[in-house]
Design an enzyme around this catalytic site. Structure first.
Site, PDB file in Angstrom:
ATOM      1  N   ASN A 234      -3.328   9.780  -6.926  1.00 40.91           N
ATOM      2  CA  ASN A 234      -2.123  10.608  -6.823  1.00 40.91           C
ATOM      3  C   ASN A 234      -0.851   9.777  -6.665  1.00 40.91           C
ATOM      4  OD1 ASN A 234      -3.148  13.441  -6.810  1.00 40.91           O
ATOM      5  ND2 ASN A 234      -4.356  12.681  -5.079  1.00 40.91           N
TER       6      ASN A 234
ATOM      7  N   ASP B 135       0.879  -1.162   0.000  1.00 43.90           N
ATOM      8  CA  ASP B 135       0.000   0.000   0.000  1.00 43.90           C
ATOM      9  C   ASP B 135       0.929   1.228   0.000  1.00 43.90           C
ATOM     10  OD1 ASP B 135      -2.383   1.621   0.644  1.00 43.90           O
ATOM     11  OD2 ASP B 135      -1.376   1.851   2.572  1.00 43.90           O
TER      12      ASP B 135
ATOM     13  N   ASP C  90      -0.051   5.167   0.774  1.00 43.56           N
ATOM     14  CA  ASP C  90      -0.280   6.155   1.841  1.00 43.56           C
ATOM     15  C   ASP C  90      -0.281   5.472   3.203  1.00 43.56           C
ATOM     16  OD1 ASP C  90      -0.762   8.279  -0.022  1.00 43.56           O
ATOM     17  OD2 ASP C  90      -2.792   7.535  -0.294  1.00 43.56           O
TER      18      ASP C  90
END
Ligand code: B16
Ligand code: MG
Length: 213
Positions: free
Chosen positions: A119, A9, A11
């Site tokens: 993002n 992952d 973030d």
């Protein structure tokens, strides 16, 4: 267990952009008069931008917001969030993450990103990991965000590996659920580790090095 690949992952695992998500959502929630604290923020981890907004608006006491107004709020949060991202540099890649990634690569493991974020390419570029991973599956290539396993299944397919040969690393309970639903083993750090959501629940990503001999 011998794994062939690790799917990270982004973030809250590879870098602490989870704090910027928190600050940006908090600013929006304050403007709307919606109560917002770190415990509530943990429910937004791994969840898409629009689903995060939906959860915040469940607490909104004002009049119902039209679709266009909701889209504008999501965009407002994203603009604020991206202002933080543009200030990031390679110094925002934690040393323990860099050393862990290098150690796993030296062991011949394939390494990928599985993130709900649209993002992700900008973040990877900012911290100097633009070309590092063997595969990047992110918010732009999925139709369902975590806890749906789509992003991890995409990452595994890009690597040419079966879920059972990959370890997913997550900081979100939603992400740990996504990994398990997809047939992956899951190692957790941060909020998800504190909730005991993983097969392994670690204090630091460096602990990965011990289980990935
Ligand atoms: P964006 P991850 C997730 O990224 C974040 O945890 C979550 O807070 C965010 O809403 C989601 O990405 C979408 O991000 O608004 O940048 O497209 O943890 O799956 O790497
Ligand atoms: Mg995360």
């Amino acid at each position: 267990m011998r794994y062939r690949a690790v799917i990270f992952d982004l973030d809250g695992v590879v870098c602490y952009t989870d704090e910027y998500h928190y600050l940006a959502w908090k600013a929006l929630a304050d403007k709307l008069g919606v109560p917002f604290d770190r415990a509530f923020n943990d429910r937004l981890r791994g969840v898409s931008r629009r689903e995060s907004l939906r959860l915040i608006l469940e607490r909104y006491a004002g009049p119902a917001l039209a679709e266009a107004q909701q889209a504008a709020l999501a965009e407002e949060k994203n603009a604020l969030y991206r202002r933080y991202l543009h200030q990031m540099t390679s110094a925002d890649l934690p040393a323990e993450v860099k050393s862990t990634l290098d150690a796993l690569r030296a062991r011949g493991l394939k390494l990928a990103i599985g993130s709900s974020s649209k993002n992700a390419p900008l973040i990877l570029e900012r911290v100097g990991l633009g070309d590092f991973f063997d595969a990047v599956a992110d918010g732009s290539c999925i139709t369902r965000s975590k806890p749906d396993p789509e992003v991890f299944l995409k990452a595994a397919a890009m690597l040419g590996e079966r879920p059972r040969d990959c370890l997913v690393v997550e900081d979100a309970v939603s992400g740990a659920k996504a990994g398990h639903t997809g047939g992956f083993a899951v190692a957790c750090v941060g909020a998800a580790a504190r909730a005991g959501a993983g097969d392994h629940n670690f204090r630091s990503v460096t602990d990965l090095v011990e289980i990935l001999e």
